[in-house]
Design a protein around this motif. Structure first.
Motif, PDB file in Angstrom:
ATOM      1  N   GLY A   1       0.740  -1.243  -0.070  1.00 37.62           N
ATOM      2  CA  GLY A   1      -0.114   0.002  -0.049  1.00 37.62           C
ATOM      3  C   GLY A   1       0.823   1.076  -0.044  1.00 37.62           C
TER       4      GLY A   1
ATOM      5  N   TYR B   1       0.752   3.883  -3.098  1.00 35.96           N
ATOM      6  CA  TYR B   1       0.244   5.396  -2.720  1.00 35.96           C
ATOM      7  C   TYR B   1       1.478   6.359  -3.087  1.00 35.96           C
TER       8      TYR B   1
ATOM      9  N   LEU C   1      -5.215   3.668   4.927  1.00 37.83           N
ATOM     10  CA  LEU C   1      -6.376   3.390   4.410  1.00 37.83           C
ATOM     11  C   LEU C   1      -6.134   2.751   2.884  1.00 37.83           C
ATOM     12  N   THR C   2      -5.151   3.306   2.062  1.00 39.55           N
ATOM     13  CA  THR C   2      -4.692   2.513   0.879  1.00 39.55           C
ATOM     14  C   THR C   2      -4.322   1.170   1.052  1.00 39.55           C
ATOM     15  N   SER C   3      -3.694   0.949   2.112  1.00 41.04           N
ATOM     16  CA  SER C   3      -3.168  -0.386   2.499  1.00 41.04           C
ATOM     17  C   SER C   3      -4.366  -1.348   2.778  1.00 41.04           C
ATOM     18  N   MET C   4      -5.192  -0.799   3.592  1.00 42.24           N
ATOM     19  CA  MET C   4      -6.337  -1.672   4.077  1.00 42.24           C
ATOM     20  C   MET C   4      -7.182  -1.926   2.601  1.00 42.24           C
ATOM     21  N   GLY C   5      -7.363  -0.931   1.741  1.00 44.76           N
ATOM     22  CA  GLY C   5      -8.016  -1.233   0.742  1.00 44.76           C
ATOM     23  C   GLY C   5      -7.291  -2.270  -0.182  1.00 44.76           C
ATOM     24  N   TYR C   6      -5.971  -2.430  -0.341  1.00 47.28           N
ATOM     25  CA  TYR C   6      -5.261  -3.372  -1.047  1.00 47.28           C
ATOM     26  C   TYR C   6      -5.599  -4.731  -0.439  1.00 47.28           C
TER      27      TYR C   6
ATOM     28  N   LEU D   1      -7.942  -5.805   1.253  1.00 46.92           N
ATOM     29  CA  LEU D   1      -9.431  -6.077   1.216  1.00 46.92           C
ATOM     30  C   LEU D   1      -9.906  -6.692  -0.478  1.00 46.92           C
ATOM     31  N   SER D   2      -8.855  -6.117  -1.263  1.00 44.07           N
ATOM     32  CA  SER D   2      -8.832  -6.434  -2.787  1.00 44.07           C
ATOM     33  C   SER D   2      -8.918  -7.989  -3.001  1.00 44.07           C
TER      34      SER D   2
ATOM     35  N   PRO E   1     -14.000  -8.046  -0.211  1.00 47.36           N
ATOM     36  CA  PRO E   1     -13.789  -8.282   1.324  1.00 47.36           C
ATOM     37  C   PRO E   1     -14.146  -9.344   1.841  1.00 47.36           C
TER      38      PRO E   1
ATOM     39  N   SER F   1      -7.054  -6.665   7.242  1.00 44.10           N
ATOM     40  CA  SER F   1      -7.236  -5.010   7.096  1.00 44.10           C
ATOM     41  C   SER F   1      -7.314  -4.361   8.436  1.00 44.10           C
TER      42      SER F   1
END
Length: 521
Positions: free
Chosen positions: A422, A426, A460-465, A467-468, A471, A479
């Protein structure tokens, strides 16, 4: 009536007596200050003539102070830390009147940071002041850095300081501080002839580096070895992109390659603190050749240059510990601790010299208000404000270095690896995110709160990664662990640097107004 007159005469006698004693005490204090300045060989003793010590000696001498600098070894240092002067550091050099020390040492201009991870590549450029004028608040200097040989810069700073008649630069080993009734009065040292000498001055500045033997005499602080860097120079080489710091997200630790002179390239690879391959039996070369080299990208002659240095026999291989040490105020009178003897952070963002020069500039400006620094009480009061004023720059750099160094470590932990990916995503996205982080990295925007906001966005970017692409319960759990790890890292630095200093922008605004406004003083 008689009683009233008696009371009035008594009161008048009391006032007159108090005034006499006050004037006598004031006169004695002024006399003590004058005697200390007259009898002392110097106004300031500086222990250590590295970047911080030499710059401070020059700055104070330009203000008319008599400065005695004692350095253990005046030969050109052969070290590979401190080989990047960030844009903010160049500004500080200019404000101290020392920027010409970057000339004639074959320093190389750096415009960007190139990142490599798993076959992907991104280039992060320093933001142009004209384009981000409002964002950078008129950062008044050319937004690029300089790669350099640290020893050449140090020698240039020493030469500049020694050129002033009121600077005495001497080779010697300081053994101890001289303390009288709780006040440091000077030092005891051995000169180059082996003679033990005592030197006195109203103020002693300790900046003898990361291996300081005087630190414990002045402050109660301990350093921590985080990891090690192994570095070597590749001779007669030039990268296809010599103006970028090339940073590879290799496993388990990162590797940096950059052009330090017109025909020399530095390779610096990070190693774990507890398992360093042996140089004597060839384990180090095997590790670099078989484990690390395949991870270095072939683009831009990076892998070719990396292997060339191994084939040439590692002529200048050095191993250096990466230390961290939080800044603790020195509450003893008559002494100040600066540079790596005072505050260290992981060198991955190469901003240590910038922080040291910022501290020197602040100290110089504070001491300018005193015509005579013999009054240790007044000096101590001024130095207390130093620890507050320095926070915006120091806290920003310390926090970024600490978190970035942890995030770059490769691991099998899905939450931590998600943060690592992430962070790469970013930084390589471009736009405000990239320019904002590069402005912070280059010391062009030293605002802790802005850094905190970027770190939240990276999380937040890392959490999105993590979850992809969708989720699932397992990804949702990881996450949350990513978030917890990020909060733990950030929380530790907030406790260390201070919540007020990190989250309230008042000090940062004052710092930018007073120390980022002009390119010359």
């Amino acid at each position: 009536m008689v009683s009233t007159y008696a009371w009035l005469w008594t009161l008048l006698a009391f006032v007159l007596t108090w005034m006499v004693f006050y004037l006598i005490k004031k006169k004695k204090a002024e006399t003590d200050e004058a005697e200390e300045r007259r009898d002392g060989v110097a106004d300031v003793i500086i222990v250590g003539a590295g970047v911080a010590g030499s710059a401070l000696a020059y700055a104070l001498a330009k203000d008319g102070r008599r400065v005695h600098v004692i350095e253990r070894d005046l030969k050109e240092p052969q070290r590979f830390m401190g080989e990047l002067m960030q844009a903010g550091g160049r500004l500080k050099l200019a404000q101290l009147g020392l920027e010409d020390c970057l000339k004639e040492i074959d320093a190389q201009q750096s415009n960007s940071l190139a990142l490599y991870k798993d076959g992907k590549h991104g280039t992060l450029y320093y933001p142009k002041c004209s384009k981000y004028r409002q964002f950078l608040r008129l950062f008044p200097y050319e937004p690029n850095s300089r790669f350099l040989r640290n020893g050449r810069l140090v020698q240039g700073l020493r030469k500049k300081a020694a050129s002033l008649t009121n600077v005495q630069l001497e080779e010697g080993t300081v053994k101890s501080l001289i303390e009288v009734k709780g006040v440091v009065k000077g030092v005891t040292y051995k000169n180059s002839a082996g003679e033990e000498i005592t030197a006195f001055a109203p103020l002693t500045v300790v900046c003898d580096g990361c291996y300081s033997n005087l630190r414990r005499s002045a402050i109660d602080n301990k350093d921590e070895v985080l990891s090690h860097f192994v570095g070597y120079v590749v001779k007669n080489s030039r990268l296809e992109d010599p103006h970028s710091m090339h940073l590879t997200f290799s496993k388990p630790f990162p590797c940096a390659i950059y052009q330090i002179t017109s025909d020399e390239v530095r390779v610096a690879a990070e190693l774990p603190a507890d398992s360093i391959p042996s140089m004597a039996n060839g384990e180090m070369v095997n590790f670099l050749r078989k484990t690390l080299a395949p991870q270095i990208p072939e683009a831009g002659k990076l892998r070719e240059t990396f292997l060339k240095g191994l084939d040439d026999g590692l002529l200048e291989v050095k191993i250096h510990p990466n230390k961290s040490m939080s800044a603790k105020p020195c509450d003893r009178r008559g002494v100040i601790v600066l540079g790596d003897a005072f505050n260290m952070r992981h060198p991955i963002i190469a901003s240590g010299m910038m922080v040291a020069l910022s501290d020197v500039l602040i100290i110089r400006n504070l001491l300018r208000s005193l015509p005579n620094i013999g009054n240790t009480k007044k000096v101590s009061e001024l130095i207390k404000s130093f620890y507050i004023i320095r926070k915006p720059m120091a806290a920003t750099v310390n926090t970024l270095a600490g978190i970035f160094s942890q995030v770059l470590i490769a691991t099998t932990d899905e939450a931590k690896e998600g943060m690592r990916q992430g962070c790469f995503n970013y930084l390589c996205t471009g736009g405000f995110r990239t320019s904002g982080m590069m402005a912070i990295l280059g010391g062009m925007n030293p605002r802790p709160l802005t850094l905190v906001l970027h770190l939240v966005a990276i999380t937040l970017t890392s959490m999105g990664y993590v979850l992809s692409p969708f989720p699932s319960p397992r990804r949702f759990w990881h996450s949350l662990r990513t978030l917890a790890w990020a909060l733990k890292m950030l929380g530790a630095h907030m406790v260390d640097e201070g919540f007020k200093e990190m989250l309230i922008p008042t000090n940062a605004a004052a710092y930018r107004r007073n120390y980022m406004a002009t390119a010359s003083d």
